[in-house]
Motif scaffolding. Structure first.
Motif, PDB file in Angstrom:
ATOM      1  N   ARG A 254     -23.651  -8.354  -8.893  1.00 21.74           N
ATOM      2  CA  ARG A 254     -23.095  -9.674  -9.204  1.00 21.74           C
ATOM      3  C   ARG A 254     -23.962 -10.803  -8.663  1.00 21.74           C
ATOM      4  O   ARG A 254     -23.930 -11.915  -9.188  1.00 21.74           O
ATOM      5  N   CYS A 255     -24.688 -10.546  -7.599  1.00 18.21           N
ATOM      6  CA  CYS A 255     -25.443 -11.600  -6.917  1.00 18.21           C
ATOM      7  C   CYS A 255     -26.498 -12.192  -7.837  1.00 18.21           C
ATOM      8  O   CYS A 255     -27.275 -11.472  -8.467  1.00 18.21           O
ATOM      9  N   CYS A 256     -26.521 -13.533  -7.902  1.00 20.64           N
ATOM     10  CA  CYS A 256     -27.517 -14.206  -8.733  1.00 20.64           C
ATOM     11  C   CYS A 256     -28.595 -14.849  -7.869  1.00 20.64           C
ATOM     12  O   CYS A 256     -29.430 -15.603  -8.363  1.00 20.64           O
TER      13      CYS A 256
ATOM     14  N   LEU B  52     -17.960 -19.827  -1.198  1.00 20.47           N
ATOM     15  CA  LEU B  52     -19.019 -20.613  -1.836  1.00 20.47           C
ATOM     16  C   LEU B  52     -19.840 -19.794  -2.816  1.00 20.47           C
ATOM     17  O   LEU B  52     -20.498 -20.358  -3.699  1.00 20.47           O
ATOM     18  N   CYS B  53     -19.832 -18.490  -2.684  1.00 20.36           N
ATOM     19  CA  CYS B  53     -20.653 -17.659  -3.559  1.00 20.36           C
ATOM     20  C   CYS B  53     -20.236 -17.893  -5.013  1.00 20.36           C
ATOM     21  O   CYS B  53     -19.085 -17.688  -5.374  1.00 20.36           O
ATOM     22  N   PRO B  54     -21.175 -18.320  -5.868  1.00 20.67           N
ATOM     23  CA  PRO B  54     -20.808 -18.685  -7.239  1.00 20.67           C
ATOM     24  C   PRO B  54     -20.447 -17.498  -8.123  1.00 20.67           C
ATOM     25  O   PRO B  54     -19.841 -17.685  -9.182  1.00 20.67           O
TER      26      PRO B  54
ATOM     27  N   ALA C  26     -28.308 -17.113  -5.478  1.00 23.11           N
ATOM     28  CA  ALA C  26     -28.138 -18.547  -5.264  1.00 23.11           C
ATOM     29  C   ALA C  26     -28.394 -18.954  -3.812  1.00 23.11           C
ATOM     30  O   ALA C  26     -28.739 -20.100  -3.543  1.00 23.11           O
ATOM     31  N   GLY C  27     -28.175 -18.046  -2.874  1.00 23.08           N
ATOM     32  CA  GLY C  27     -28.499 -18.320  -1.484  1.00 23.08           C
ATOM     33  C   GLY C  27     -27.463 -19.110  -0.707  1.00 23.08           C
ATOM     34  O   GLY C  27     -27.691 -19.463   0.448  1.00 23.08           O
ATOM     35  N   GLN C  28     -26.323 -19.398  -1.313  1.00 24.06           N
ATOM     36  CA  GLN C  28     -25.287 -20.155  -0.596  1.00 24.06           C
ATOM     37  C   GLN C  28     -24.825 -19.420   0.650  1.00 24.06           C
ATOM     38  O   GLN C  28     -24.554 -20.024   1.689  1.00 24.06           O
ATOM     39  N   CYS C  29     -24.717 -18.124   0.548  1.00 23.12           N
ATOM     40  CA  CYS C  29     -24.227 -17.332   1.684  1.00 23.12           C
ATOM     41  C   CYS C  29     -25.193 -17.404   2.867  1.00 23.12           C
ATOM     42  O   CYS C  29     -24.765 -17.458   4.015  1.00 23.12           O
ATOM     43  N   VAL C  30     -26.475 -17.412   2.574  1.00 19.67           N
ATOM     44  CA  VAL C  30     -27.481 -17.449   3.644  1.00 19.67           C
ATOM     45  C   VAL C  30     -27.458 -18.802   4.345  1.00 19.67           C
ATOM     46  O   VAL C  30     -27.581 -18.881   5.577  1.00 19.67           O
TER      47      VAL C  30
HETATM   48  S1  SF4 Z   1     -24.087 -16.749  -2.442  1.00 21.06           S
HETATM   49 FE1  SF4 Z   1     -25.186 -14.956  -1.671  1.00 21.06          FE
HETATM   50  S2  SF4 Z   1     -24.126 -13.194  -2.566  1.00 21.06           S
HETATM   51 FE2  SF4 Z   1     -23.500 -14.999  -3.710  1.00 21.06          FE
HETATM   52  S3  SF4 Z   1     -24.893 -15.071  -5.449  1.00 21.06           S
HETATM   53 FE3  SF4 Z   1     -25.774 -16.346  -3.832  1.00 21.06          FE
HETATM   54  S4  SF4 Z   1     -27.168 -15.000  -2.685  1.00 21.06           S
HETATM   55 FE4  SF4 Z   1     -25.815 -13.718  -3.928  1.00 21.06          FE
END
Ligand code: SF4
Length: 64
Positions: free
Chosen positions: A9-11, A54-56, A13-17
């Motif tokens: 599922r991960c795209c 926050l993960c999209p 986006a880097g919000q989690c980091v």
């Molecule tokens: S927020 Fe993290 S887990 Fe969610 S899509 Fe982005 S990198 Fe992947």
């Protein structure tokens, strides 16, 4: 707290980091999330829950 991730599922986006860098990282080659700590200590729970929200793509799942 127990965290699981769904790499499919991960795209990247880097919000989690950005939200919880002690819990999540991204693979250098494709940006897919890497779970650093599947059972983080209490002081990281709030940031981990924020990352989940926050993960999209809803790639992060947290259970107690
Ligand atoms: S927020 Fe993290 S887990 Fe969610 S899509 Fe982005 S990198 Fe992947």
């Amino acid at each position: 707290m127990k965290i699981t991730i769904d790499e499919d599922r991960c795209c990247g986006a880097g919000q989690c980091v950005l939200e919880a860098p002690d819990v999540f990282d991204q693979r250098a080659e494709d940006g897919v999330v890497v779970l650093l700590d599947a059972a983080p200590p209490a002081e990281l729970h709030e940031a981990s829950r924020s990352a989940e929200q926050l993960c999209p793509t809803a790639a992060i799942e947290i259970s107690e």
